[in-house]
Design a protein around this motif. Sequence first.
Motif, PDB file in Angstrom:
ATOM      1  N   MET A  89      -0.572 131.940 -57.443  1.00 33.56           N
ATOM      2  CA  MET A  89      -1.524 130.876 -57.110  1.00 33.56           C
ATOM      3  C   MET A  89      -2.577 130.713 -58.207  1.00 33.56           C
ATOM      4  O   MET A  89      -2.983 129.592 -58.520  1.00 33.56           O
ATOM      5  CB  MET A  89      -2.201 131.156 -55.766  1.00 33.56           C
ATOM      6  CG  MET A  89      -3.065 129.983 -55.305  1.00 33.56           C
ATOM      7  SD  MET A  89      -3.734 130.206 -53.661  1.00 33.56           S
ATOM      8  CE  MET A  89      -5.078 131.325 -54.009  1.00 33.56           C
ATOM      9  N   GLN A  90      -3.002 131.805 -58.808  1.00 32.23           N
ATOM     10  CA  GLN A  90      -4.000 131.686 -59.878  1.00 32.23           C
ATOM     11  C   GLN A  90      -3.408 131.012 -61.110  1.00 32.23           C
ATOM     12  O   GLN A  90      -4.091 130.240 -61.789  1.00 32.23           O
ATOM     13  CB  GLN A  90      -4.589 133.064 -60.214  1.00 32.23           C
ATOM     14  CG  GLN A  90      -5.349 133.695 -59.066  1.00 32.23           C
ATOM     15  CD  GLN A  90      -6.445 132.817 -58.494  1.00 32.23           C
ATOM     16  OE1 GLN A  90      -7.155 132.134 -59.217  1.00 32.23           O
ATOM     17  NE2 GLN A  90      -6.594 132.823 -57.176  1.00 32.23           N
ATOM     18  N   ASN A 128       8.317 133.171 -63.752  1.00 35.53           N
ATOM     19  CA  ASN A 128       7.902 132.591 -62.472  1.00 35.53           C
ATOM     20  C   ASN A 128       6.442 132.154 -62.509  1.00 35.53           C
ATOM     21  O   ASN A 128       6.081 131.109 -61.962  1.00 35.53           O
ATOM     22  CB  ASN A 128       8.127 133.578 -61.329  1.00 35.53           C
ATOM     23  CG  ASN A 128       9.592 133.782 -61.037  1.00 35.53           C
ATOM     24  OD1 ASN A 128      10.392 132.866 -61.149  1.00 35.53           O
ATOM     25  ND2 ASN A 128       9.955 135.000 -60.681  1.00 35.53           N
ATOM     26  N   PHE A 129       5.594 132.950 -63.160  1.00 33.76           N
ATOM     27  CA  PHE A 129       4.188 132.587 -63.272  1.00 33.76           C
ATOM     28  C   PHE A 129       4.036 131.285 -64.054  1.00 33.76           C
ATOM     29  O   PHE A 129       3.222 130.422 -63.691  1.00 33.76           O
ATOM     30  CB  PHE A 129       3.381 133.698 -63.950  1.00 33.76           C
ATOM     31  CG  PHE A 129       3.287 134.977 -63.154  1.00 33.76           C
ATOM     32  CD1 PHE A 129       3.337 134.976 -61.764  1.00 33.76           C
ATOM     33  CD2 PHE A 129       3.131 136.185 -63.799  1.00 33.76           C
ATOM     34  CE1 PHE A 129       3.235 136.154 -61.037  1.00 33.76           C
ATOM     35  CE2 PHE A 129       3.017 137.371 -63.085  1.00 33.76           C
ATOM     36  CZ  PHE A 129       3.071 137.365 -61.712  1.00 33.76           C
ATOM     37  N   LEU A 130       4.828 131.133 -65.099  1.00 40.75           N
ATOM     38  CA  LEU A 130       4.751 129.902 -65.897  1.00 40.75           C
ATOM     39  C   LEU A 130       5.247 128.692 -65.104  1.00 40.75           C
ATOM     40  O   LEU A 130       4.741 127.584 -65.294  1.00 40.75           O
ATOM     41  CB  LEU A 130       5.523 130.062 -67.211  1.00 40.75           C
ATOM     42  CG  LEU A 130       4.904 131.060 -68.198  1.00 40.75           C
ATOM     43  CD1 LEU A 130       5.792 131.236 -69.422  1.00 40.75           C
ATOM     44  CD2 LEU A 130       3.503 130.636 -68.604  1.00 40.75           C
ATOM     45  N   LYS A 131       6.199 128.905 -64.208  1.00 38.27           N
ATOM     46  CA  LYS A 131       6.642 127.820 -63.320  1.00 38.27           C
ATOM     47  C   LYS A 131       5.490 127.389 -62.411  1.00 38.27           C
ATOM     48  O   LYS A 131       5.285 126.195 -62.178  1.00 38.27           O
ATOM     49  CB  LYS A 131       7.840 128.255 -62.471  1.00 38.27           C
ATOM     50  CG  LYS A 131       9.145 128.291 -63.218  1.00 38.27           C
ATOM     51  CD  LYS A 131      10.272 128.708 -62.283  1.00 38.27           C
ATOM     52  CE  LYS A 131      11.564 128.887 -63.049  1.00 38.27           C
ATOM     53  NZ  LYS A 131      12.651 129.365 -62.172  1.00 38.27           N
ATOM     54  N   SER A 132       4.747 128.359 -61.910  1.00 44.57           N
ATOM     55  CA  SER A 132       3.584 128.038 -61.066  1.00 44.57           C
ATOM     56  C   SER A 132       2.539 127.281 -61.875  1.00 44.57           C
ATOM     57  O   SER A 132       1.930 126.327 -61.381  1.00 44.57           O
ATOM     58  CB  SER A 132       2.974 129.318 -60.485  1.00 44.57           C
ATOM     59  OG  SER A 132       3.871 129.914 -59.585  1.00 44.57           O
ATOM     60  N   GLY A 190       1.118 123.497 -61.124  1.00 40.68           N
ATOM     61  CA  GLY A 190      -0.302 123.180 -61.068  1.00 40.68           C
ATOM     62  C   GLY A 190      -0.664 122.035 -61.996  1.00 40.68           C
ATOM     63  O   GLY A 190      -1.497 121.189 -61.678  1.00 40.68           O
ATOM     64  N   LYS A 191      -0.024 121.995 -63.164  1.00 38.60           N
ATOM     65  CA  LYS A 191      -0.273 120.902 -64.119  1.00 38.60           C
ATOM     66  C   LYS A 191       0.212 119.566 -63.566  1.00 38.60           C
ATOM     67  O   LYS A 191      -0.403 118.528 -63.811  1.00 38.60           O
ATOM     68  CB  LYS A 191       0.434 121.184 -65.453  1.00 38.60           C
ATOM     69  CG  LYS A 191      -0.331 122.101 -66.372  1.00 38.60           C
ATOM     70  CD  LYS A 191       0.343 122.208 -67.714  1.00 38.60           C
ATOM     71  CE  LYS A 191      -0.037 121.014 -68.526  1.00 38.60           C
ATOM     72  NZ  LYS A 191      -0.592 121.294 -69.830  1.00 38.60           N
ATOM     73  N   LYS A 192       1.328 119.593 -62.836  1.00 38.62           N
ATOM     74  CA  LYS A 192       1.908 118.363 -62.291  1.00 38.62           C
ATOM     75  C   LYS A 192       1.092 117.828 -61.111  1.00 38.62           C
ATOM     76  O   LYS A 192       1.134 116.633 -60.818  1.00 38.62           O
ATOM     77  CB  LYS A 192       3.356 118.603 -61.866  1.00 38.62           C
ATOM     78  CG  LYS A 192       4.283 118.773 -63.051  1.00 38.62           C
ATOM     79  CD  LYS A 192       5.701 119.043 -62.608  1.00 38.62           C
ATOM     80  CE  LYS A 192       6.584 119.286 -63.827  1.00 38.62           C
ATOM     81  NZ  LYS A 192       7.930 119.722 -63.459  1.00 38.62           N
TER      82      LYS A 192
END
Length: 151
Positions: A83-84, A114-118, A122-124
């Motif tokens: 989430m962060q 996976n963190f980069l996918k999150s 968030g960017k989208k």
Amino acid sequence: MKEIIIETLYRIIKVPYQFFFKNSNPWTITTKELLQYPQESLGFHYGCFLLKYNFNIQSSLEEHDAYHVLTNTGITVKDEVDMQFYLLGNGKRSPFVFIVIATGLLFYPFELKNFLKSFQKGKKAHAFYYLDFYKMLPIPLKTIQETFNTK
């Protein structure tokens, strides 16, 4: 073991973080009052989240649990790091975000993909991290999620 270390770090930094970085007024609402909102509302879902995980409203940190509700994020340590990363992608810049991300990378280096996918999710999403969620409690959760593309 790493979850215990991270949770301990959270407990240690929570109070100084509230004191030095959180200037917002605490919400004047109880979990019981949240559950009186319409069932489709953010307020109701926020109350259900608190009950489900046996949480109390954290004074001046209420938006944190609202992020969990809006992004449908769980409460494990890895979920918190995810989430962060999501919030960083959404534009949130705070000491807490950077501390959790640094700690997450240290303890979960193999989760970077996976963190980069999150982060990309968030960017989208349209920026929502700065909103006054207290004023949004009566709004249907689905409307907020669709408006800000948080799912």
